[in-house]
Design a protein around this motif. Structure first.
Motif, PDB file in Angstrom:
ATOM      1  N   CYS A  16       0.931  -1.362   0.313  1.00 54.28           N
ATOM      2  CA  CYS A  16       0.402   0.033   0.715  1.00 54.28           C
ATOM      3  C   CYS A  16       1.047   1.119  -0.168  1.00 54.28           C
ATOM      4  O   CYS A  16       2.174   1.023   0.554  1.00 54.28           O
ATOM      5  CB  CYS A  16      -1.000   0.045   1.049  1.00 54.28           C
ATOM      6  SG  CYS A  16      -2.192  -1.471   1.787  1.00 54.28           S
TER       7      CYS A  16
ATOM      8  N   THR B 174      -0.534   4.571   0.967  1.00 50.49           N
ATOM      9  CA  THR B 174      -0.274   4.835   2.005  1.00 50.49           C
ATOM     10  C   THR B 174      -1.370   3.711   3.720  1.00 50.49           C
ATOM     11  O   THR B 174      -1.966   2.701   3.106  1.00 50.49           O
ATOM     12  CB  THR B 174      -1.574   5.885   1.830  1.00 50.49           C
ATOM     13  OG1 THR B 174      -2.431   5.464   1.162  1.00 50.49           O
ATOM     14  CG2 THR B 174      -1.599   6.836   1.820  1.00 50.49           C
TER      15      THR B 174
ATOM     16  N   CYS C 242      -4.464   3.222   5.779  1.00 49.16           N
ATOM     17  CA  CYS C 242      -5.949   4.054   5.677  1.00 49.16           C
ATOM     18  C   CYS C 242      -5.976   3.608   6.948  1.00 49.16           C
ATOM     19  O   CYS C 242      -5.949   1.908   7.948  1.00 49.16           O
ATOM     20  CB  CYS C 242      -6.730   3.304   5.005  1.00 49.16           C
ATOM     21  SG  CYS C 242      -6.445   3.581   3.172  1.00 49.16           S
TER      22      CYS C 242
ATOM     23  N   CYS D 177      -7.921   0.279   8.445  1.00 50.16           N
ATOM     24  CA  CYS D 177      -7.874  -0.818   7.623  1.00 50.16           C
ATOM     25  C   CYS D 177      -7.020  -1.707   8.167  1.00 50.16           C
ATOM     26  O   CYS D 177      -6.351  -0.697   8.812  1.00 50.16           O
ATOM     27  CB  CYS D 177      -7.161  -0.245   6.510  1.00 50.16           C
ATOM     28  SG  CYS D 177      -7.060  -1.930   5.143  1.00 50.16           S
TER      29      CYS D 177
ATOM     30  N   GLY E  31      -4.052  -4.804   0.627  1.00 51.09           N
ATOM     31  CA  GLY E  31      -3.043  -4.204  -0.228  1.00 51.09           C
ATOM     32  C   GLY E  31      -3.900  -3.412  -1.370  1.00 51.09           C
ATOM     33  O   GLY E  31      -4.890  -3.071  -1.277  1.00 51.09           O
ATOM     34  N   THR E  32      -3.016  -2.933  -2.178  1.00 45.98           N
ATOM     35  CA  THR E  32      -3.619  -2.430  -3.053  1.00 45.98           C
ATOM     36  C   THR E  32      -3.170  -2.567  -4.754  1.00 45.98           C
ATOM     37  O   THR E  32      -1.654  -2.379  -5.049  1.00 45.98           O
ATOM     38  CB  THR E  32      -2.730  -0.247  -3.310  1.00 45.98           C
ATOM     39  OG1 THR E  32      -3.078  -0.288  -2.454  1.00 45.98           O
ATOM     40  CG2 THR E  32      -3.822   0.000  -4.736  1.00 45.98           C
TER      41      THR E  32
ATOM     42  N   ARG F  70      -6.953   8.918   3.649  1.00 46.69           N
ATOM     43  CA  ARG F  70      -6.735   9.349   2.508  1.00 46.69           C
ATOM     44  C   ARG F  70      -6.422  10.620   2.273  1.00 46.69           C
ATOM     45  O   ARG F  70      -7.639  11.223   2.472  1.00 46.69           O
ATOM     46  CB  ARG F  70      -8.740   8.301   1.522  1.00 46.69           C
ATOM     47  CG  ARG F  70      -8.754   7.300   1.694  1.00 46.69           C
ATOM     48  CD  ARG F  70      -7.794   6.519   1.315  1.00 46.69           C
ATOM     49  NE  ARG F  70      -8.327   5.672   1.203  1.00 46.69           N
ATOM     50  CZ  ARG F  70      -8.602   3.986   0.275  1.00 46.69           C
ATOM     51  NH1 ARG F  70      -9.172   4.193  -0.831  1.00 46.69           N
ATOM     52  NH2 ARG F  70      -8.577   2.906   0.676  1.00 46.69           N
TER      53      ARG F  70
END
Ligand code: SF4
Length: 434
Positions: free
Chosen positions: A63, A65, A67, A70, A115-116, A186
Motif C-alpha cells: 500500500c 498509504t 488508511c 484498515c 493491499g493495492t 485518504r
C-alpha cells in the motif's frame, strides 16, 4: 435432543440484537499439523471436487498509504519490492497452475485484491493478466476485477489492465467527503475522486464499482445521501455499501478505544443502512446482496457472491487465502517466508484447515442469506423446520423477514441484521450435526 431455539429470538423492544457478529467463514475448521501441509496439499492438487464454481484470487500486499480504519495493511510500497514480488507471484503461478485442481473447471471470476494491486507497475499488471490467460482455463465471460485507489498514475495502469483483459474496477472510495476521507488517511480530494471515476467510466471498457462506508466518524445522514447522489450522477455500475467495522488493532480502533473519536451506535448504523437502501431503491438500482447494488446488467459482483458460498477459490500471493472442496488455506503472511517457500518450489501455505461436513450446508445457507432469500425447505428437513419455524415467525414479528411456504425473505431491516440471523442458523446447523 431438545433445542432452545428461543435463544436466537430477536429482542422485542429497541434494537433486535445487542451486537452484530461478523460471520466466521472458517468456523469449525481444524488446522492440520504443519509438518504434513505440503503432502496434503499435493494430494489436493489432484482432487476431483466434482463440478464446483471456481474462482481465482491474487493478493498484492503493498500500500502507498496506511488508511486509519484498515486491518489489511501489510507492506509499504517500494518499486524494487513490488518488482521482486511480481516475479515470485508469476513463479508461484507457473509452479502450480498445471495441476488438475487448476485446470478441471472454467474459472468464473478473478479478483486482484490487497493491499493495492495498482501499486504494481503497468507492465507488471499486464504480464500477470497475460499469465492468467496463458495458464488458466478462464471462462469466456470470466469477471476480472482489479481493486484500486484514486491517483493520477492509476488511470494509465487501469486502461492497460482493461486492454490486458480486466473487465471490472473496484475503487475504495469510502466517502466522497474530503474532510472525512482525510481523517481516514485518504489524501485525494472529492474533485480528484470525481475526475478519476469519470475518466474510468468514459473508457467504457467494463464495470466501475466502488465501496462506500456508513457509520464513519463525522458522517451525517446528509453526507451519506450526497455520497449516493454522486454514484448515481456519475452513472457508476455498482456499489458496495457496508458499515464501518472498527477493528481494535487499527489506528482508528485505538483512537476509539481512548475515546478520542466516537463512532455511530448500532441504532444510527441501522438508520443509515435503511436510508441508503431506500435511496438506491428510488434510483432503481438492483440489490444483488445485502451490501451490494448494481445500476445495470454490466455489474454482476460474481466473485463476491460465489466466495460467500465457499466456491473453490484458487489463491496466489503472500497472505492470500482460498478454498478447495472442504479445505481452506492461508498463505504465508510475511514476504521472506513467502519467498523462501516459492524458491523451494513449495506452495507457500502457512495454514491448511479441513472444514467439517456440516460446513457445506452452512455455506449454502450463507449464500442464501447474503442474497436476502433462503429456500429453507432445500436446506432443512421436516424435523429441523419444525424446530426453526417458531424462530422464523418470531423474526417475522420483529420485522426482520417474511416467512411463507418455508421460504425466508429478509426485509431491509433483516438485511442489516443478516450476519446475526446467519449466525443463529449456523449455530443451529452446528448443534444439529454435533
Ligand atoms: S484500505 Fe486499502 S490502501 Fe488503505 S491500508 Fe487498507 S489495503 Fe491499503
Amino acid at each position: 435432543m431438545e433445542y432452545d431455539i428461543s435463544r436466537f429470538f430477536a429482542q422485542s423492544e429497541g434494537m433486535p440484537f445487542s451486537s452484530r457478529k461478523a460471520t466466521m467463514p472458517w468456523a469449525g475448521s481444524a488446522p492440520i499439523d504443519r509438518s504434513i501441509i505440503q503432502q496434503q496439499w499435493n494430494d489436493l492438487q489432484q482432487l476431483d471436487t466434482g463440478y464446483q464454481k471456481t474462482l481465482l484470487y491474487l493478493h498484492i500486499p503493498f500500500c502507498e498509504t496506511h488508511c486509519k480504519f484498515c486491518g489489511f495493511y501489510q507492506n509499504r510500497f517500494e518499486i524494487n519490492a513490488a518488482q521482486n514480488y511480481t516475479e515470485f507471484l508469476l513463479k508461484e503461478i507457473q509452479q502450480h497452475s498445471q495441476n488438475k485442481i487448476y485446470q478441471q473447471h472454467p474459472i468464473q471470476a478473478v479478483y486482484f485484491g490487497g493491499g493495492t494491486p495498482t501499486a504494481l507497475s503497468t507492465h507488471n499488471l499486464s504480464i500477470i493478466l497475460q499469465a492468467l490467460k496463458n495458464y488458466f482455463p478462464l471462462a469466456s465471460d470470466c469477471e476480472i476485477t482489479i481493486e484500486t485507489r484514486v491517483s493520477e498514475e492509476n488511470k494509465e495502469k487501469l486502461a492497460a489492465c482493461f486492454a490486458a483483459g480486466a473487465n471490472r474496477i473496484s475503487i475504495g472510495v469510502q466517502t466522497f467527503d474530503t474532510d472525512i476521507r482525510r481523517k481516514l488517511g485518504r489524501q485525494s480530494t472529492q474533485d480528484q475522486l470525481l475526475e478519476f471515476i469519470d475518466y474510468l467510466i468514459k473508457l467504457d471498457q467494463g464495470a466501475i464499482v466502488c465501496d462506500l462506508l456508513f457509520g464513519l466518524p463525522g458522517q451525517t445522514s446528509e453526507v451519506l445521501a450526497k455520497d449516493l447522489e454522486w454514484i448515481e450522477s456519475l452513472q457508476m455500475d455498482g456499489v458496495d455499501l457496508y458499515a464501518l467495522n472498527v477493528l481494535p488493532n487499527t489506528i482508528l480502533g485505538k483512537s476509539v478505544a481512548v475515546q478520542r473519536i466516537s463512532i455511530a451506535t448500532f441504532e444510527e448504523r441501522q438508520q443509515l443502512y435503511l436510508q441508503g437502501l431506500k435511496q438506491l431503491t428510488e434510483y432503481n438500482w438492483r440489490q444483488i446482496s445485502n451490501s451490494h447494488w448494481a445500476r445495470n446488467t454490466r455489474e454482476r459482483n460474481l466473485y463476491n457472491l460465489l466466495i460467500k458460498e465457499h466456491s473453490n477459490c484458487l489463491a496466489f500471493g503472500c497472505a492470500a487465502g482460498g478454498n478447495i472442496g472442504r479445505w481452506s488455506f492461508m498463505q504465508q503472511r510475511e514476504l521472506p517466508n513467502y519467498y523462501q517457500q516459492v524458491t523451494q518450489n513449495q506452495k507457500p501455505i502457512a495454514m491448511l484447515m479441513q472444514r467439517p461436513s456440516w460446513a457445506d450446508k452452512s455455506a449454502a445457507v450463507q449464500g442464501g442469506i447474503e442474497k436476502g432469500f433462503l429456500a429453507c425447505g432445500r436446506y432443512f428437513n421436516a424435523e429441523e423446520l419444525s424446530i426453526l419455524t417458531p424462530l422464523f415467525e418470531q423474526w417475522q414479528q420483529s420485522g426482520l423477514c417474511l416467512y411463507q411456504n418455508t421460504s425466508l425473505k429478509l426485509t431491509p431491516k433483516g438485511r442489516f441484521w443478516a450476519s446475526q440471523l446467519l449466525n443463529a442458523l449456523q449455530q443451529f446447523i452446528f448443534l444439529k450435526a454435533d
